[in-house]
Design a protein around this motif. Structure first.
Motif, PDB file in Angstrom:
ATOM      1  N   ALA A  14       0.834  -1.602  -0.062  1.00  0.00           N
ATOM      2  CA  ALA A  14       0.275   0.434   0.273  1.00  0.00           C
ATOM      3  C   ALA A  14       0.985   1.379   0.083  1.00  0.00           C
ATOM      4  CB  ALA A  14      -1.791   0.110   1.503  1.00  0.00           C
ATOM      5  N   SER A  15       1.081   2.210   0.876  1.00  0.00           N
ATOM      6  CA  SER A  15       1.759   3.412   0.974  1.00  0.00           C
ATOM      7  C   SER A  15       2.933   2.820   1.453  1.00  0.00           C
ATOM      8  CB  SER A  15       0.900   4.228   1.770  1.00  0.00           C
ATOM      9  OG  SER A  15       1.262   4.079   3.096  1.00  0.00           O
ATOM     10  N   GLY A  16       3.394   2.123   1.649  1.00  0.00           N
ATOM     11  CA  GLY A  16       4.923   1.263   1.940  1.00  0.00           C
ATOM     12  C   GLY A  16       5.440   1.928   3.441  1.00  0.00           C
ATOM     13  N   LEU A  17       4.160   2.351   4.438  1.00  0.00           N
ATOM     14  CA  LEU A  17       4.411   2.613   6.151  1.00  0.00           C
ATOM     15  C   LEU A  17       5.475   1.322   6.650  1.00  0.00           C
ATOM     16  CD1 LEU A  17       4.032   3.917   8.157  1.00  0.00           C
ATOM     17  CD2 LEU A  17       2.020   3.312   9.355  1.00  0.00           C
ATOM     18  N   ARG A  18       4.696   0.159   6.389  1.00  0.00           N
ATOM     19  CA  ARG A  18       4.862  -1.075   7.155  1.00  0.00           C
ATOM     20  C   ARG A  18       6.367  -0.969   6.680  1.00  0.00           C
ATOM     21  NH1 ARG A  18       2.057  -4.700   4.591  1.00  0.00           N
ATOM     22  NH2 ARG A  18       0.877  -4.059   6.460  1.00  0.00           N
ATOM     23  N   ALA A  19       6.888  -0.960   5.150  1.00  0.00           N
ATOM     24  CA  ALA A  19       7.933  -1.193   4.887  1.00  0.00           C
ATOM     25  C   ALA A  19       9.793  -0.137   5.400  1.00  0.00           C
ATOM     26  CB  ALA A  19       8.209  -1.256   3.612  1.00  0.00           C
ATOM     27  N   LEU A  20       8.886   0.684   5.204  1.00  0.00           N
ATOM     28  CA  LEU A  20       9.297   2.364   5.978  1.00  0.00           C
ATOM     29  C   LEU A  20       9.838   1.392   7.746  1.00  0.00           C
ATOM     30  CD1 LEU A  20       7.968   5.149   4.963  1.00  0.00           C
ATOM     31  CD2 LEU A  20      10.074   4.744   4.375  1.00  0.00           C
ATOM     32  N   ARG A  21       9.597   1.343   8.103  1.00  0.00           N
ATOM     33  CA  ARG A  21       9.173   0.938   9.705  1.00  0.00           C
ATOM     34  C   ARG A  21      10.520  -0.351   9.334  1.00  0.00           C
ATOM     35  NH1 ARG A  21       5.078   0.631  13.607  1.00  0.00           N
ATOM     36  NH2 ARG A  21       6.747   1.043  15.202  1.00  0.00           N
ATOM     37  N   TYR A  22      10.171  -0.968   8.548  1.00  0.00           N
ATOM     38  CA  TYR A  22      11.369  -1.863   8.723  1.00  0.00           C
ATOM     39  C   TYR A  22      12.884  -1.914   8.656  1.00  0.00           C
ATOM     40  CZ  TYR A  22       8.066  -5.920   8.146  1.00  0.00           C
ATOM     41  OH  TYR A  22       6.637  -6.294   8.503  1.00  0.00           O
ATOM     42  N   ALA A  23      12.770  -1.131   7.292  1.00  0.00           N
ATOM     43  CA  ALA A  23      14.169  -0.014   6.797  1.00  0.00           C
ATOM     44  C   ALA A  23      15.094   0.786   7.678  1.00  0.00           C
ATOM     45  CB  ALA A  23      13.874  -0.241   5.376  1.00  0.00           C
ATOM     46  N   LYS A  24      13.489   1.432   8.918  1.00  0.00           N
ATOM     47  CA  LYS A  24      14.459   2.026   9.922  1.00  0.00           C
ATOM     48  C   LYS A  24      14.367   1.843  10.862  1.00  0.00           C
ATOM     49  CE  LYS A  24      13.248   6.921   9.247  1.00  0.00           C
ATOM     50  NZ  LYS A  24      12.482   8.030   9.389  1.00  0.00           N
ATOM     51  N   GLU A  25      13.389   0.927  11.034  1.00  0.00           N
ATOM     52  CA  GLU A  25      14.039   0.374  13.146  1.00  0.00           C
ATOM     53  C   GLU A  25      14.518  -0.531  13.455  1.00  0.00           C
ATOM     54  OE1 GLU A  25       9.722   0.785  14.334  1.00  0.00           O
ATOM     55  OE2 GLU A  25       9.254   2.450  13.371  1.00  0.00           O
ATOM     56  N   VAL A  32      14.230  -4.219   1.572  1.00  0.00           N
ATOM     57  CA  VAL A  32      13.159  -4.129   1.388  1.00  0.00           C
ATOM     58  C   VAL A  32      12.673  -4.047   0.048  1.00  0.00           C
ATOM     59  CG1 VAL A  32      10.624  -3.522   2.677  1.00  0.00           C
ATOM     60  CG2 VAL A  32      13.192  -3.124   4.033  1.00  0.00           C
ATOM     61  N   LEU A  33      12.057  -5.308  -0.188  1.00  0.00           N
ATOM     62  CA  LEU A  33      10.993  -5.083  -1.431  1.00  0.00           C
ATOM     63  C   LEU A  33       9.992  -4.745  -1.315  1.00  0.00           C
ATOM     64  CD1 LEU A  33      11.240  -5.490  -4.516  1.00  0.00           C
ATOM     65  CD2 LEU A  33      10.313  -7.862  -3.800  1.00  0.00           C
ATOM     66  N   ALA A  34       8.757  -2.963  -0.623  1.00  0.00           N
ATOM     67  CA  ALA A  34       7.930  -3.514  -1.257  1.00  0.00           C
ATOM     68  C   ALA A  34       6.807  -3.008  -2.226  1.00  0.00           C
ATOM     69  CB  ALA A  34       8.304  -1.639  -0.631  1.00  0.00           C
ATOM     70  N   ASN A  35       6.244  -4.190  -1.970  1.00  0.00           N
ATOM     71  CA  ASN A  35       4.530  -4.242  -3.607  1.00  0.00           C
ATOM     72  C   ASN A  35       3.712  -4.096  -3.360  1.00  0.00           C
ATOM     73  OD1 ASN A  35       4.670  -6.178  -5.832  1.00  0.00           O
ATOM     74  ND2 ASN A  35       3.340  -6.896  -4.674  1.00  0.00           N
ATOM     75  N   ASP A  36       3.245  -3.434  -4.520  1.00  0.00           N
ATOM     76  CA  ASP A  36       2.022  -3.295  -4.564  1.00  0.00           C
ATOM     77  C   ASP A  36       1.293  -3.821  -6.394  1.00  0.00           C
ATOM     78  OD1 ASP A  36      -0.127  -2.345  -2.568  1.00  0.00           O
ATOM     79  OD2 ASP A  36      -0.799  -2.222  -4.060  1.00  0.00           O
ATOM     80  N   GLY A  53      14.126   9.918   3.530  1.00  0.00           N
ATOM     81  CA  GLY A  53      15.173  10.316   4.058  1.00  0.00           C
ATOM     82  C   GLY A  53      16.426   8.795   3.725  1.00  0.00           C
ATOM     83  N   PRO A  54      17.524   8.575   3.163  1.00  0.00           N
ATOM     84  CA  PRO A  54      18.714   7.792   2.454  1.00  0.00           C
ATOM     85  C   PRO A  54      18.658   6.511   3.911  1.00  0.00           C
ATOM     86  CG  PRO A  54      20.241   9.420   3.619  1.00  0.00           C
ATOM     87  CD  PRO A  54      19.192  10.124   3.698  1.00  0.00           C
ATOM     88  N   ALA A  55      18.167   6.579   4.616  1.00  0.00           N
ATOM     89  CA  ALA A  55      17.858   5.579   6.171  1.00  0.00           C
ATOM     90  C   ALA A  55      16.814   4.902   5.157  1.00  0.00           C
ATOM     91  CB  ALA A  55      17.966   5.681   7.359  1.00  0.00           C
ATOM     92  N   ALA A  56      16.102   5.641   4.962  1.00  0.00           N
ATOM     93  CA  ALA A  56      15.214   3.925   4.491  1.00  0.00           C
ATOM     94  C   ALA A  56      15.229   3.901   2.575  1.00  0.00           C
ATOM     95  CB  ALA A  56      13.456   4.890   4.392  1.00  0.00           C
ATOM     96  N   SER A  57      14.836   4.953   1.661  1.00  0.00           N
ATOM     97  CA  SER A  57      15.302   5.049   0.576  1.00  0.00           C
ATOM     98  C   SER A  57      16.367   4.471   0.232  1.00  0.00           C
ATOM     99  CB  SER A  57      15.040   6.200  -0.342  1.00  0.00           C
ATOM    100  OG  SER A  57      16.472   6.856   0.378  1.00  0.00           O
ATOM    101  N   SER A  58      17.634   3.440   0.703  1.00  0.00           N
ATOM    102  CA  SER A  58      18.461   3.401   0.499  1.00  0.00           C
ATOM    103  C   SER A  58      18.395   1.981   0.439  1.00  0.00           C
ATOM    104  CB  SER A  58      19.856   3.256   1.352  1.00  0.00           C
ATOM    105  OG  SER A  58      19.881   3.665   2.301  1.00  0.00           O
ATOM    106  N   LYS A  59      17.166   1.380   1.223  1.00  0.00           N
ATOM    107  CA  LYS A  59      17.041  -0.063   1.369  1.00  0.00           C
ATOM    108  C   LYS A  59      15.882  -0.147   0.428  1.00  0.00           C
ATOM    109  CE  LYS A  59      19.091   0.149   5.845  1.00  0.00           C
ATOM    110  NZ  LYS A  59      18.778  -0.126   7.831  1.00  0.00           N
ATOM    111  N   ILE A  60      14.511   0.058   0.571  1.00  0.00           N
ATOM    112  CA  ILE A  60      13.470   0.421  -0.190  1.00  0.00           C
ATOM    113  C   ILE A  60      13.411  -0.119  -1.598  1.00  0.00           C
ATOM    114  CG2 ILE A  60      11.490   0.988  -0.496  1.00  0.00           C
ATOM    115  CD1 ILE A  60      11.586   1.885   2.648  1.00  0.00           C
ATOM    116  N   GLU A  61      12.590  -0.252  -2.117  1.00  0.00           N
ATOM    117  CA  GLU A  61      12.312  -0.511  -3.376  1.00  0.00           C
ATOM    118  C   GLU A  61      11.344  -1.137  -3.692  1.00  0.00           C
ATOM    119  OE1 GLU A  61      13.465  -4.070  -8.103  1.00  0.00           O
ATOM    120  OE2 GLU A  61      14.661  -3.573  -5.565  1.00  0.00           O
ATOM    121  N   ALA A  62      10.677  -0.039  -4.899  1.00  0.00           N
ATOM    122  CA  ALA A  62       9.677  -0.326  -4.996  1.00  0.00           C
ATOM    123  C   ALA A  62       9.034  -1.312  -5.930  1.00  0.00           C
ATOM    124  CB  ALA A  62       8.335   1.144  -5.150  1.00  0.00           C
TER     125      ALA A  62
END
Length: 80
Positions: A14-25, A32-36, A53-62
């Motif tokens: 969906a919006s990627g909230l869960r993916a963001l939490r995995y990447a940052k926390e 993190v492969l964030a798919n919808d 920021g980069p802490a999330a965007s460097s780890k997440i692939e949409a």
């Protein structure tokens, strides 16, 4: 890169909230492969990752695709 860390699939992101939490926390997460299936959701994933920021965007692939197919295509190499 994302070698060596935990790889996470957020198959119905969906919006990627869960993916963001995995990447940052979770420090051990390196990718993190964030798919919808919906294009607006994938756009939101990209925007939200960039805003965090980069802490999330460097780890997440949409990714846009059917969750079942994405899971199948990303299964462990030994299972192929």
């Amino acid at each position: 890169g994302h070698s060596g860390g935990l790889r996470v699939l957020d198959a119905l992101s969906a919006s990627g909230l869960r993916a963001l939490r995995y990447a940052k926390e979770i420090d051990a997460v390196s990718y993190v492969l964030a798919n919808d299936v919906a294009e607006p959701a994938v756009d939101a994933i990209r925007v939200n990752a960039a805003r965090n920021g980069p802490a999330a965007s460097s780890k997440i692939e949409a990714s846009q695709g059917d969750a079942s197919l994405v899971m199948y295509m990303n299964r462990a190499p030994f299972a192929r």
